[in-house]
Design an enzyme around this catalytic site. Structure first.
Site, short mmCIF file in Angstrom:
data_model
loop_
_atom_site.label_atom_id
_atom_site.label_comp_id
_atom_site.label_asym_id
_atom_site.label_seq_id
_atom_site.Cartn_x
_atom_site.Cartn_y
_atom_site.Cartn_z
CG PHE A 123 -2.09 1.12 1.76
CD1 PHE A 123 -2.73 1.31 0.89
CD2 PHE A 123 -1.52 2.45 2.24
CE1 PHE A 123 -4.32 2.34 1.44
CE2 PHE A 123 -2.43 3.37 3.11
CZ PHE A 123 -3.46 3.21 2.16
CB ALA A 130 2.04 13.32 1.60
N GLY A 131 2.74 12.94 4.92
CA GLY A 131 3.04 11.48 6.40
C GLY A 131 1.22 11.91 7.12
NE ARG A 243 -6.47 3.72 11.13
CZ ARG A 243 -6.70 4.61 10.43
NH1 ARG A 243 -8.68 4.77 10.34
NH2 ARG A 243 -6.24 5.10 9.85
CD GLN A 336 11.61 -1.68 35.24
OE1 GLN A 336 11.67 -1.29 34.02
NE2 GLN A 336 12.66 -1.34 36.40
CB ILE A 337 8.48 -8.29 34.85
CG1 ILE A 337 7.44 -7.71 35.49
CG2 ILE A 337 8.38 -9.74 35.35
CD1 ILE A 337 5.73 -8.60 34.98
CD GLU A 363 -1.74 -0.24 8.25
OE1 GLU A 363 -2.45 -0.79 9.09
OE2 GLU A 363 -0.94 -1.66 7.99
CB SER A 366 -0.88 7.67 19.20
OG SER A 366 -0.85 6.31 19.43
#
Lengths: 382, 257
Positions: A123, A130-131, A243, A336-337, A363, A366
Site C-alpha cells: 500500500f 505527506a505523512g 485497524r 522491567q519484570i 498506519e 496515535s
C-alpha cells in the site's frame, strides 16, 4: 450477547497456534539476526492459506469476516512481529483495496495469485511531504490516452522490496485537494516504476520497507481502483478496515509478553523467593492483564461491528490507539519484570519492546487517531 | 483408489494425566488425533493426490470425536464416518474395536486401509492387524515408506531401528510409523471447506451388530501412575570404599550384577 468465538473460528485459531508455535517461533531469532523470513516459513505460510486471509473464497481466499481475521492475527502476533508484518501488510492494506473497491476484472486478475501468496501486495500512500498530512501528496497522475502517467516518489512502503502490486494514491487534479486524489493498481513491472534500497529500521526485522519511484510510469486506465477522485476516501477506508486487525496483532504480542513475564517472575529468585511474591511485580502483572483484557474486548467488538457492516470510523481509531498504547505499556513492564535479561538480544522480550514502538506511528499515528476520534465526537455531539 | 484411514481420538501428549477412583480424568483435557494416525492420514492424502480416488476417515467413539474427524477433513480427507458406540457400549477393547471396524469395512471394497502403528493411550498396536485378519487381507505394520505401482506396493518398515523392504499386493492394510511423512497442518481454506464435507454418523444397529457380540473380552483390573522417580544416592568416603559399596549395591539392591 455472546462473547464466545464460533467453533470454526476456534478451529482456525488453533491451527495457526500450532503452526506458529512449532514452525515460526523456533526460527524467530534467525529472522531477527538475518533480517529475512526463511523461505521455508514463507512457503508453509502459503500452504496454510495465510496470504488469502482477506480474500473471498470464490477468488481462492479463506473467505472469513473480521472476527475470524482478528482471531488469526492474534495468533500471528504471538511470534516475530517482522513475520507478522509481512503477512499483515499483504492481507491488510496490501489486498483490501482490490477486495473492497476493485471491479470484477481486477479481482479476477489479481486476487487468486494474491491468495496463493504468489503475488505480494503493498500500500503506497506516504510521501516525504505527506505523512500524517496525507492529502499533501506530490505524486501526480496525468491521463494520456488509455494510460495515466505517474511521476513522484513514496517512502516507508512496507513490503515494497518483495511486492508485486501496489495500491498507489496519486494526484489527478491538484485544484480539488483531497477530492483530486485517485488510487491505482501498479504492477512492479510497469515501465517507469522502481523500488529503492531497503530502509534500516529499529525493529520489525525481516519485514522490509523502501522508497518507490515513478518516472513517467505508465499505468493503464483499467488499473484505476474505484473512480477518479475517490483515492483519498479509498485510502481512509482501507486504513480503517485494517485497524482492528492491527489491534489484534498487538493483542497477541501482549498476551505472549504477559505469559513470558509470569513464567519469569515465577522462576526468578531474588531475596530468597520468586519475584512473583513481591507485591510490586504482582501489580505490574495485574496492570498488564487488565490492559490486555480491555484490548481484547474492544478488538473483538470492533471486529464484530465491521462484520455487521456498522460504521466504525471512531471505534476503529480507538482500537488502533488502544492496541498500540497497550502494547507499549505491556512491553515496557515486561522488560522491567525481566530486568537485565529483558535488555539482552538473546531473549525475545527485547525484540518485542523494539517492535512495539512502530505501532504508535504506522498506519496513522496515535495523535492522528485522537484527531479522528475528536472529529467523530464533534460530529456526534454538536 | 478407495482409501480408508482408521483414526483414534487420544489425550494430547502435553496433558498431565490425573488418575482418580481408578479412572483417568478427562475433564478439561485437550484431545488430539493419535499422532501415529496423523501419519496415516497424511499418507492417504498423498496417495490419493498421486493416484486419484477418495479418502474416508473412520473412528469409533462418542460425539466428541467429531472434532478429530473435522481435523482430518481439514487436512484433506474427503469423507468421515463416526461409528458412535457411546450409547451401546461402556467399554471397548481391541477385540471390539477391530470387530466393529471390520464389519463396517467388509463391503466397502477398500484398496488401501491405513492406521497408526499404535495409539499413544492404550498402546496395544492390535487393532490394525486384527481388522486385516477379519477382512482376510494382507497387512504390514510400522511402515516408513510406501510406493504404489498398479497393484504392487513396495514398503519399507521399521524393525526395531533397522529397515526391512518388502513387497505386497493390494488390497492391503498398513500401520504408520514415525518417519513415514511430515503431516500437514490443516490450512485455513481446508478448515473452511471441511465444514461442507460429509460426516456420517452410524450406530451398531446400522451395521447389524449385536452389542453382546462386541463386548470387551478384557477387563481393566487397575489403573495407576508409574512410581515417582526418587533422587539418586551419592556415595561418600574413600574412593576404594565407594567402589566396594557401589558393587555391593548393584548386586544386592539394584540386582543388576
Amino acid at each position: 450477547m455472546d462473547f464466545k468465538l464460533p467453533e470454526d473460528i476456534e478451529f482456525l485459531k488453533q491451527s495457526i497456534r500450532d503452526f506458529v508455535d512449532n514452525e515460526v517461533d523456533p526460527l524467530a531469532m534467525e529472522i531477527e539476526e538475518k533480517d529475512e523470513i526463511p523461505e521455508k516459513i514463507m512457503n508453509m505460510s502459503m500452504e496454510m492459506g495465510l496470504f488469502g486471509l482477506s480474500i473471498p473464497e470464490e477468488y481462492g481466499g479463506v473467505g472469513i469476516g473480521m472476527v475470524g481475521k482478528c482471531a488469526i492475527y492474534e495468533e500471528l502476533g504471538r511470534t516475530h512481529n517482522g513475520y507478522t508484518t509481512v503477512i499483515g501488510a499483504h492481507t491488510g492494506i496490501g489486498s483490501v483495496g482490490i477486495v473492497e473497491m476493485g471491479n470484477s476484472e481486477q479481482k479476477k486478475k489479481y486476487l487468486p495469485p494474491m491468495a496463493r501468496g504468489e503475488m505480494i501486495g503493498a500500500f503506497a500512500l506516504t510521501e516525504p511531504s505527506a505523512g500524517s498530512h496525507a492529502t499533501n501528496l506530490k505524486t501526480t497522475a496525468v491521463r494520456k490516452g488509455d494510460k495515466y502517467i505517474l511521476n513522484g516518489s513514496k517512502h516507508y512502503i512496507t513490503n515494497a522490496p518483495i511486492a508485486d502490486i501496489f495500491t498507489v494514491m496519486a494526484v489527478t487534479d491538484p485544484s480539488k485537494g483531497a477530492k483530486g486524489i485517485t488510487s491505482f493498481i501498479v504492477e512492479k513491472d510497469f515501465p517507469g516504476f522502481t523500488v529503492g534500497k531497503k530502509e534500516k529500521k529499529m525493529g520489525l526485522h525481516g519485514s522490509h520497507s523502501a522508497e518507490i519511484f515513478f518516472e513517467d510510469c505508465e499505468v493503464p486506465v483499467e488499473n484505476v481502483l474505484g473512480q477518479e477522485g475517490q483515492g483519498y476516501v479509498n485510502a481512509l477506508k482501507i486504513l480503517a478496515n485494517g485497524r482492528a486487525g492491527l489491534a489484534a496483532r498487538n493483542l497477541g504480542s501482549c498476551d505472549k509478553l504477559l505469559e513470558m513475564s509470569i513464567q519469569h517472575a515465577n522462576t526468578r529468585i531474588q531475596f530468597g523467593k520468586p519475584i512473583f511474591e513481591q507485591q510490586i511485580i504482582q501489580h505490574y502483572l495485574a496492570d498488564m492483564a487488565l490492559d490486555i483484557e480491555a484490548l481484547r474486548s474492544m478488538t473483538y467488538r470492533v471486529a464484530w461491528m465491521v462484520d455487521q457492516e456498522m460504521k466504525v470510523i471512531k471505534e476503529a481509531a480507538m482500537v488502533k490507539l488502544l492496541g498500540s498504547e497497550v502494547y507499549n505499556r505491556v512491553a515496557d513492564k515486561a522488560v522491567q519484570i525481566h530486568g537485565g535479561i529483558g535488555y539482552i538480544a538473546e531473549y525475545p522480550v527485547e525484540r518485542f519492546y523494539r517492535d512495539a514502538r512502530i505501532t504508535k506511528i504506522y498506519e496513522g499515528t496515535s495523535e492522528i487517531q485522537k484527531n479522528i476520534i475528536a472529529a467523530q465526537l464533534k460530529h456526534e455531539y454538536l | 483408489m478407495n482409501i480408508f484411514v482408521l483414526v483414534k481420538r487420544t489425550f494430547d501428549t502435553e496433558e498431565k494425566i490425573v488418575v482418580t477412583g481408578g479412572a483417568i480424568q478427562e475433564d478439561g483435557a485437550e484431545f488430539i488425533i493419535n499422532p501415529y494416525d496423523e501419519y496415516a492420514i497424511e499418507e492417504a492424502i498423498q496417495v490419493r493426490d498421486a493416484q486419484g480416488g477418495e479418502v474416508t476417515v473412520v473412528t469409533l467413539g462418542g460425539e466428541d470425536a467429531e472434532k478429530q474427524l473435522r481435523t482430518a477433513l481439514a487436512m484433506g480427507a474427503d469423507k468421515a464416518v463416526l461409528i458412535n458406540t457411546e450409547d451401546d457400549l461402556d467399554e471397548l477393547d481391541q477385540f471390539s474395536a477391530a470387530y466393529i471396524l471390520a464389519e463396517y469395512l467388509k463391503d466397502k471394497e477398500a484398496d488401501l486401509i491405513l492406521g497408526g502403528n499404535v495409539a499413544i493411550d492404550g498402546g496395544s498396536g492390535q487393532v490394525g492387524p486384527r481388522v486385516a485378519e477379519l477382512l482376510g487381507i494382507n497387512y504390514v505394520t510400522t511402515i516408513t515408506k510406501l510406493e504404489i505401482d498398479g497393484k504392487t506396493v513396495k514398503i519399507v518398515r521399521d524393525v526395531e531401528g533397522d529397515s526391512e523392504v518388502l513387497e505386497a499386493e493390494l488390497p492391503l492394510l498398513v500401520t504408520a510409523q514415525q518417519g513415514l511423512n511430515e503431516p500437514r497442518y490443516p490450512s485455513l481454506p481446508g478448515i473452511m471447506k471441511a465444514k461442507k464435507k460429509p460426516l456420517e454418523e452410524l450406530e451398531l444397529d446400522d451395521l447389524d451388530i449385536d452389542e453382546d457380540d462386541v463386548k470387551a473380552k478384557t477387563t481393566t483390573v487397575e489403573i495407576y501412575l508409574p512410581a515417582q522417580k526418587v533422587a539418586g544416592r551419592v556415595l561418600e568416603g574413600d574412593l576404594s570404599d565407594q567402589v566396594k559399596e557401589l558393587v555391593s549395591l548393584l548386586h544386592s539392591e539394584a540386582k543388576v550384577v
